[in-house]
Design a protein around this motif. Structure first.
Motif, mmCIF file in Angstrom:
data_model
loop_
_atom_site.group_PDB
_atom_site.id
_atom_site.type_symbol
_atom_site.label_atom_id
_atom_site.label_comp_id
_atom_site.label_asym_id
_atom_site.label_seq_id
_atom_site.Cartn_x
_atom_site.Cartn_y
_atom_site.Cartn_z
ATOM 1 N N GLN A 48 -3.421 2.003 5.647
ATOM 2 C CA GLN A 48 -4.367 3.060 5.293
ATOM 3 C C GLN A 48 -4.827 3.822 6.532
ATOM 4 O O GLN A 48 -4.975 5.049 6.507
ATOM 5 C CB GLN A 48 -5.571 2.474 4.551
ATOM 6 C CG GLN A 48 -6.527 3.512 3.992
ATOM 7 C CD GLN A 48 -5.878 4.397 2.931
ATOM 8 O OE1 GLN A 48 -4.851 4.037 2.354
ATOM 9 N NE2 GLN A 48 -6.480 5.552 2.662
ATOM 10 N N CYS A 91 -2.081 6.126 7.381
ATOM 11 C CA CYS A 91 -1.509 6.732 6.176
ATOM 12 C C CYS A 91 -0.995 8.150 6.415
ATOM 13 O O CYS A 91 0.155 8.459 6.089
ATOM 14 C CB CYS A 91 -2.558 6.737 5.053
ATOM 15 S SG CYS A 91 -1.956 7.396 3.477
ATOM 16 N N VAL A 131 -2.716 -3.972 4.461
ATOM 17 C CA VAL A 131 -3.190 -2.845 3.648
ATOM 18 C C VAL A 131 -4.074 -1.930 4.498
ATOM 19 O O VAL A 131 -3.940 -0.696 4.468
ATOM 20 C CB VAL A 131 -3.963 -3.357 2.417
ATOM 21 C CG1 VAL A 131 -4.617 -2.203 1.672
ATOM 22 C CG2 VAL A 131 -3.029 -4.124 1.488
ATOM 23 N N ARG A 163 0.830 -1.210 0.000
ATOM 24 C CA ARG A 163 0.000 0.000 0.000
ATOM 25 C C ARG A 163 0.860 1.253 0.000
ATOM 26 O O ARG A 163 0.604 2.200 -0.764
ATOM 27 C CB ARG A 163 -0.928 -0.011 1.225
ATOM 28 C CG ARG A 163 -1.785 1.248 1.368
ATOM 29 C CD ARG A 163 -2.651 1.477 0.168
ATOM 30 N NE ARG A 163 -3.417 2.722 0.262
ATOM 31 C CZ ARG A 163 -3.808 3.445 -0.778
ATOM 32 N NH1 ARG A 163 -3.512 3.045 -2.018
ATOM 33 N NH2 ARG A 163 -4.496 4.558 -0.607
ATOM 34 N N ALA A 187 -7.609 -4.084 -2.747
ATOM 35 C CA ALA A 187 -6.581 -5.114 -2.548
ATOM 36 C C ALA A 187 -7.164 -6.502 -2.772
ATOM 37 O O ALA A 187 -6.529 -7.358 -3.400
ATOM 38 C CB ALA A 187 -5.986 -4.992 -1.147
ATOM 39 N N GLU A 221 -4.941 10.023 -1.570
ATOM 40 C CA GLU A 221 -4.921 8.592 -1.305
ATOM 41 C C GLU A 221 -5.156 8.308 0.171
ATOM 42 O O GLU A 221 -5.838 7.355 0.546
ATOM 43 C CB GLU A 221 -3.588 7.995 -1.753
ATOM 44 C CG GLU A 221 -3.462 7.815 -3.249
ATOM 45 C CD GLU A 221 -4.471 6.830 -3.785
ATOM 46 O OE1 GLU A 221 -4.618 5.732 -3.201
ATOM 47 O OE2 GLU A 221 -5.139 7.153 -4.787
ATOM 48 N N VAL A 253 -10.075 0.860 0.065
ATOM 49 C CA VAL A 253 -8.709 0.429 -0.214
ATOM 50 C C VAL A 253 -8.586 -1.081 -0.013
ATOM 51 O O VAL A 253 -7.928 -1.783 -0.797
ATOM 52 C CB VAL A 253 -7.715 1.184 0.694
ATOM 53 C CG1 VAL A 253 -6.306 0.642 0.510
ATOM 54 C CG2 VAL A 253 -7.748 2.676 0.394
#
Length: 611
Positions: free
Chosen positions: A558, A561, A554, A221, A590, A578, A586
């Motif tokens: 996030q 992030c 992932v 990610r 994935a 993003e 997200v």
């Protein structure tokens, strides 16, 4: 543990084969027996000169604004180590007493007086009182170098105490010269260096076998965000945002290799594709074959249950010669069971490769280093050689997790300023059922042995980072700079506007607790959530377990992030947008990228036998 496992395995072999001649009393005799009955068998001992050289190098390696200049100072220190020798002797003589006089005294013969307050080793005295308006790189380097050099004497005094024998000045001088020369060669050769306008970024990844799918998902990610914004100018893009150092143990070393590959022009998409494929669609027969033999041979001449032939093949395919020369340093960590030493092989360290070695040789050396980092004791055959500038270093190399499961020390010692630490385990060991037999107890013991060094090393690394930077702050004041300059504040340095990162995640108070070093060292830690996810055991690699772990990684990235982008100073509207996406979106993205389990198993045997 190396000494006790073979007899135990012999016992288990006899139990499995139905033999009755080996009883518990016989096992106890085997456990109590000496390691060897041969008078000539003695363990390998590392010469004192090499120990001195290793400690000297560890103190001096760091990131400098001008590596060539810092390297020249290191060479000069190696050629004229008298101040270090005197400091070492003074501390050893006053062991258990007040050693303040060794550092500074009325006769101006103390270590600080002879180095920091006087011109030594070619380091010039400051000609002005520096402020944030005049951030001279030479002065910043001088303060860092002198602070690091001040740590050599106490380290060597501690070494002599541990050896319980005094070392002659000749041995100490020889080791100091060797270690200083090695440190100088390393900082000169490395492709990245300190930048006062940009932090040096690193990722540090733990081991954990197939559980590394969590770390792989988090890195996948992060690299996906970087892939979109790198190379694009502000305000949309993030310019040359990058990871300067990737260090890992075991499965973390494999993921670090792909981080390094990502920073090789033209290989960005391939690196992310390899991350996804290796950690969501791999089965055991892809990675290793089984040493099919009688169980009792494990107590004779068979050193592991499996051989990583498939792993060698995978690394041969995706490791590219160009990544050995890019701007990201790759470090793989393993342990030599004969000496007990931790070995960290870097693709940018001259100590690890012969001068003029071909890319083919360098590639092969790094592949051996990564596989050595992966090979768990008893479960796998060890790696018998690692690359070295003096020729292949022979030994018995296993998984670095035995002593360095989360190698944050590598990032600290090499001078990274911002570090993202990702662990496949938690701060506390995962709970387990009550052991029903000796085998269950043994496997649980191994898990706990591996977990504890992770916690201990991150604490040790954080403390080392704070100690190093506080030393630099102290030297800065002694050389007459202003307080703001010493705290690295203002427009001349990267702005220390970061909030305290990783709140609630740390097992140490963190550098932000010390304002004097907060601008030059920060770390954020990410742990695999203990939320009912299935855990892979041993060398079990199944898509059914790895795919949910990958998605969990992932999701964790996030959620963190904005924090991670702030840590690495990754800017621009593309990256920010993003981070603003919903975690569920997200994660769904994935999942859509995951191959089917049937596809992963198609035409593959469940297990392969070594030929």
């Amino acid at each position: 543990m190396r000494r006790h496992l073979p007899p135990l395995l012999m016992f288990l072999a006899a139990m499995a084969s139905g033999c009755s001649f080996l009883r518990t009393g016989t096992l106890l005799d085997a456990l109590n027996a000496p390691e060897s009955s041969k008078p000539g068998d003695v363990p390998v001992r590392v010469p004192a000169v090499e120990r001195v050289a290793g400690l000297t190098r560890a103190q001096l390696t760091d990131s400098y604004v001008d590596p060539a200049r810092a390297g020249a100072w290191m060479d000069a220190l190696g050629a004229s180590p008298e101040a270090v020798l005197d400091m070492t002797a003074c501390i050893a003589q006053h062991a258990g007493q007040d050693t303040a006089s060794c550092y500074e005294n009325a006769e101006h013969t103390g270590y600080i007086d002879r180095t920091v307050k006087a011109s030594a080793w070619g380091v010039p005295l400051p000609v002005q009182s520096f402020s944030v308006a005049t951030p001279a790189g030479e002065e910043v380097d001088a303060q860092r170098f002198l602070a690091n050099a001040m740590g050599i004497g106490p380290s060597l005094a501690a070494l002599q105490q541990s050896l319980e024998v005094p070392l002659t000045r000749e041995v100490l001088a020889q080791g100091i010269q060797r270690g200083a020369a090695s440190a100088a060669a390393y900082v000169r050769a490395r492709s990245w260096h300190r930048d006062l306008q940009r932090p040096s970024n690193a990722v540090v990844l733990s081991g954990g076998g197939a559980n590394g799918a969590f770390s792989a998902g988090a890195i996948w990610r992060l690299l996906g965000i970087l892939e979109q914004c790198r190379g694009k100018p502000a305000p949309e893009g993030c310019g040359d945002a990058r990871i300067d150092l990737a260090a890992g143990t075991s499965t973390g070393a494999l993921i670090s290799t792909l981080v390094d590959l990502f920073h090789t022009p033209g290989q960005e998409a391939s690196a992310r594709r390899q991350l996804l494929g290796n950690y969501t669609c791999t089965v055991e027969s892809d990675l290793y074959c089984v040493n099919s033999t009688w169980l009792w041979n494990l107590a004779d001449d068979t050193r592991g249950l499996v051989r990583f032939d498939g792993m060698y093949s995978k690394l041969e395919q995706f490791v590219q010669p160009a990544q050995l020369h890019n701007g990201t340093e790759l470090v793989a960590v393993s342990v030599d069971f004969e000496t007990g030493d931790v070995f960290s092989v870097s693709d940018q360290d001259p100590a690890d490769f012969k001068p003029g070695a071909s890319d083919l040789v360098r590639k092969g050396g790094m592949i051996h280093a990564v596989v050595a980092s992966i090979a768990e004791p008893v479960l796998s055959d060890p790696v018998s050689k690692l690359p070295s500038a003096a020729g292949d270093r022979t030994g018995t190399y296993y998984d670095g997790g035995v002593r360095s499961g989360l190698p944050l020390l590598q990032a600290v010692q090499r001078g990274a300023e911002r570090v993202l630490v990702i662990s496949t385990g938690g701060v506390n060991p995962s709970p387990a059922l009550e052991p029903k037999n000796a085998v269950n107890a043994l496997m649980r013991t191994l898990d706990l042995f591996v977990e504890q060094p992770r916690v201990g090393e991150v604490q040790q690394a954080e403390l080392l980072a704070v100690t190093r930077r506080l030393g630099e702050y102290t030297v800065c004041g002694l050389r007459g700079a202003t307080e703001d300059f010493c705290r690295r504040k203002g427009p001349g340095f990267q702005p220390p506007t970061l909030r305290a990162l990783g709140a609630g995640q740390a097992v140490w108070m963190g550098s932000a607790r010390f304002d004097q070093v907060a601008s030059s060292w920060r770390s954020a830690w990410m742990f695999k959530p203990d939320a009912g996810l299935a855990k892979a055991n041993g060398y079990s690699f199944t898509p059914e377990v790895m795919q949910p772990l990958f998605v969990a990684g992932v999701e964790s990235m996030q959620k963190r992030c904005a924090e991670v982008l702030a840590l690495f100073d990754i800017q621009g509207t593309l990256a920010a947008s993003e981070c603003a996406r919903q975690v569920v979106d997200v994660a769904d993205e994935a999942r859509e990228a995951l191959p089917s389990v049937a596809q992963c198993r198609k035409d593959k045997p469940e297990r392969r036998t070594c030929r």
